[in-house]
Design an enzyme around this catalytic site. Structure first.
Site, mmCIF file in Angstrom:
data_model
loop_
_atom_site.group_PDB
_atom_site.id
_atom_site.type_symbol
_atom_site.label_atom_id
_atom_site.label_comp_id
_atom_site.label_asym_id
_atom_site.label_seq_id
_atom_site.Cartn_x
_atom_site.Cartn_y
_atom_site.Cartn_z
ATOM 1 N N ASN A 66 0.806 -1.232 0.000
ATOM 2 C CA ASN A 66 0.000 0.000 0.000
ATOM 3 C C ASN A 66 0.837 1.279 0.000
ATOM 4 O O ASN A 66 0.353 2.341 0.373
ATOM 5 C CB ASN A 66 -0.919 0.021 1.227
ATOM 6 C CG ASN A 66 -1.943 -1.092 1.195
ATOM 7 O OD1 ASN A 66 -2.612 -1.292 0.192
ATOM 8 N ND2 ASN A 66 -2.060 -1.830 2.283
ATOM 9 N N HIS A 84 -14.269 -2.148 5.948
ATOM 10 C CA HIS A 84 -13.109 -2.957 6.315
ATOM 11 C C HIS A 84 -13.374 -3.726 7.606
ATOM 12 O O HIS A 84 -14.189 -3.326 8.443
ATOM 13 C CB HIS A 84 -11.895 -2.042 6.500
ATOM 14 C CG HIS A 84 -10.609 -2.756 6.730
ATOM 15 N ND1 HIS A 84 -10.125 -3.016 7.988
ATOM 16 C CD2 HIS A 84 -9.703 -3.274 5.859
ATOM 17 C CE1 HIS A 84 -8.965 -3.658 7.884
ATOM 18 N NE2 HIS A 84 -8.690 -3.826 6.610
ATOM 19 N N GLU A 133 -16.017 3.857 4.936
ATOM 20 C CA GLU A 133 -14.705 4.220 4.408
ATOM 21 C C GLU A 133 -14.882 5.396 3.455
ATOM 22 O O GLU A 133 -15.997 5.708 3.033
ATOM 23 C CB GLU A 133 -14.069 3.040 3.681
ATOM 24 C CG GLU A 133 -13.786 1.834 4.563
ATOM 25 C CD GLU A 133 -13.105 0.700 3.813
ATOM 26 O OE1 GLU A 133 -12.044 0.937 3.194
ATOM 27 O OE2 GLU A 133 -13.633 -0.431 3.851
ATOM 28 N N SER A 188 -11.578 -0.228 0.388
ATOM 29 C CA SER A 188 -10.332 -0.977 0.243
ATOM 30 C C SER A 188 -10.418 -2.126 -0.740
ATOM 31 O O SER A 188 -9.387 -2.623 -1.195
ATOM 32 C CB SER A 188 -9.896 -1.514 1.614
ATOM 33 O OG SER A 188 -10.904 -2.315 2.200
ATOM 34 N N ASP A 229 -13.363 6.268 7.667
ATOM 35 C CA ASP A 229 -12.029 5.688 7.611
ATOM 36 C C ASP A 229 -11.402 6.120 6.287
ATOM 37 O O ASP A 229 -11.776 5.649 5.222
ATOM 38 C CB ASP A 229 -12.128 4.162 7.698
ATOM 39 C CG ASP A 229 -10.770 3.474 7.629
ATOM 40 O OD1 ASP A 229 -9.760 4.166 7.386
ATOM 41 O OD2 ASP A 229 -10.716 2.248 7.800
ATOM 42 N N HIS A 241 -7.449 4.730 2.694
ATOM 43 C CA HIS A 241 -7.021 4.641 1.299
ATOM 44 C C HIS A 241 -7.218 5.957 0.552
ATOM 45 O O HIS A 241 -6.949 6.028 -0.651
ATOM 46 C CB HIS A 241 -7.761 3.517 0.586
ATOM 47 C CG HIS A 241 -7.363 2.154 1.053
ATOM 48 N ND1 HIS A 241 -6.301 1.468 0.529
ATOM 49 C CD2 HIS A 241 -7.872 1.364 2.034
ATOM 50 C CE1 HIS A 241 -6.171 0.302 1.152
ATOM 51 N NE2 HIS A 241 -7.115 0.216 2.055
ATOM 52 N N LYS A 264 -0.108 3.369 4.686
ATOM 53 C CA LYS A 264 -0.402 3.249 3.259
ATOM 54 C C LYS A 264 0.339 4.355 2.510
ATOM 55 O O LYS A 264 1.519 4.216 2.240
ATOM 56 C CB LYS A 264 -1.908 3.243 3.060
ATOM 57 C CG LYS A 264 -2.526 1.972 3.669
ATOM 58 C CD LYS A 264 -3.986 1.843 3.467
ATOM 59 C CE LYS A 264 -4.501 0.470 3.890
ATOM 60 N NZ LYS A 264 -4.187 0.086 5.279
#
Length: 378
Positions: free
Chosen positions: A39, A125, A167, A171, A196, A199, A231
């Site tokens: 990542n 996630h 998120e 992900s 979240d 990413h 990441k």
């Protein structure tokens, strides 16, 4: 053999038959595989400024933090990192955890009151799912990215505290949550929104500040942001950012913060250097976006079905778990590392290869890796 060990062996056999065996594959420091599985989106994990900062902190503080943050684990490096993260994310305060997983579990638990309803996206996630479970609160799982379903869930629970959990960049497929619309719904119902941004941070938004900033929600008092530092920042750890009162609440009551050893100062120092590079990394993000677009075009031209991501995660559908495993193994045999996602790691029944685009990989190697993935396709 003991009965319980025999039972574990039987379960392993069943996983193997279903194509769900997982194997640890140690890599050497001089590993020459083209990495489209990790990542490290911006290629910062080995950046000279990052490693120099980590080396200096290692010499000054030693290997570990020696204790939890509330005992002896807090250093000036941790506090400086938290100030930088808060500034980058536009939040009042930020709090660093030893992993993104613990940050998510701690944040969700910290938001739960008596009678709280958690509304969780179906593609969230595992750390968010586990945070909901561990909190003990009633949790309603809504269809992926379905704002109307979230609205209905909140409307069906009037006069109850509620938290919508999502998120930003998901992900599995790399798609972007409708954050502005979700926030409008949560605010209309007096709920909170937890995002979240693992990413998204470093990859999207002004200055790479993530999906929350991209949606114009930075600093909103009813929005909590979590992220990993492992990441786009190339390090390790997690962060929770939001109102100062909430961060104080986590410092005083958050079990995954209070009772956990602090991240090593060397890691925190390296991550802080990475924050500065990512914040000013518009050129890196432009190259990242160009490579993502190239990957999507090349895979589609080969007749492969995949996602059209908003971030740097590109997923490609495999016929099944065994085919996904064989495809990933064939790529590895030819020198390309790709992610292999199969149930139960996927939120649906589909198996995928997951490609995480990394600008630290030389451009020619990246383009060659795409050819290998196409040639190895089942």
């Amino acid at each position: 053999m003991s009965d319980w060990l025999a039972a574990l062996d039987r379960r392993a056999e069943l996983r193997a038959k279903a194509g769900l065996t997982r194997t640890l594959r140690p890599r050497a420091a001089d590993d020459d595989v083209v990495d489209l599985a990790g990542n490290d989106y911006l290629g910062l994990s080995a950046h000279p400024a990052v490693t120099a900062a980590a080396t200096a902190a290692l010499a000054g503080y030693g290997l570990g933090s020696t204790g939890s943050r509330l005992v002896r684990g807090s250093t000036t490096v941790h506090h400086d990192l938290e100030e930088d993260l808060a500034g980058w994310l536009g939040a009042e305060r930020a709090l660093v955890f030893s992993s993104g997983y613990l940050a998510n579990v701690g944040a969700i638990r910290g938001l739960v009151q008596p009678r709280t309803l958690l509304v969780s996206d179906a593609h969230n996630h595992a750390s968010l799912i586990d945070g909901c479970r561990i909190s003990g609160a009633e949790t309603m799982v809504t269809p992926h990215a379905d704002v109307d379903a979230v609205r209905a869930a909140l409307a069906a629970a009037p006069n109850r505290p509620a938290v919508v959990v999502t998120e930003s960049v998901f992900s599995v497929d790399g798609d972007l949550a409708p954050l502005a619309e979700l926030h409008a719904v949560t605010r209309a119902h007096g709920a909170l929104l937890l995002v979240d941004d693992a990413h998204g941070l470093g990859v999207i938004g002004p200055g790479g500040a993530g999906g929350v900033t991209a949606a114009g929600l930075a600093g909103e008092l009813d929005v909590i942001v979590t992220a990993t530092l492992s990441k786009a920042l190339g390090g390790a750890g997690g962060v929770v950012a939001g109102p100062a009162e909430f961060v104080r609440h986590l410092v005083e009551t958050g079990r995954t913060f209070v009772f956990d050893t602090a991240p090593p100062p060397a890691v925190a120092a390296g991550v802080r250097a990475a924050v500065g590079l990512a914040w000013a990394g518009d050129q890196l993000r432009a190259e990242l976006g160009d490579r993502v677009a190239l990957a999507v075009r090349r895979l589609r031209a080969a007749g492969l079905t995949g996602s059209v991501p908003e971030g740097a995660v590109v997923s490609v559908t495999a016929p099944g778990p065994e085919a996904a495993t064989a495809w990933a193994a064939d790529c590895r045999d030819r020198g390309v590392a790709v992610g292999c996602f199969r149930p139960p790691s996927t939120p649906d029944s589909r198996s995928r290869l997951r490609l995480t685009v990394n600008v630290g990989v030389p451009r020619a190697d990246f383009e060659w890796a795409l050819e290998v993935i196409v040639e190895c396709a089942p």
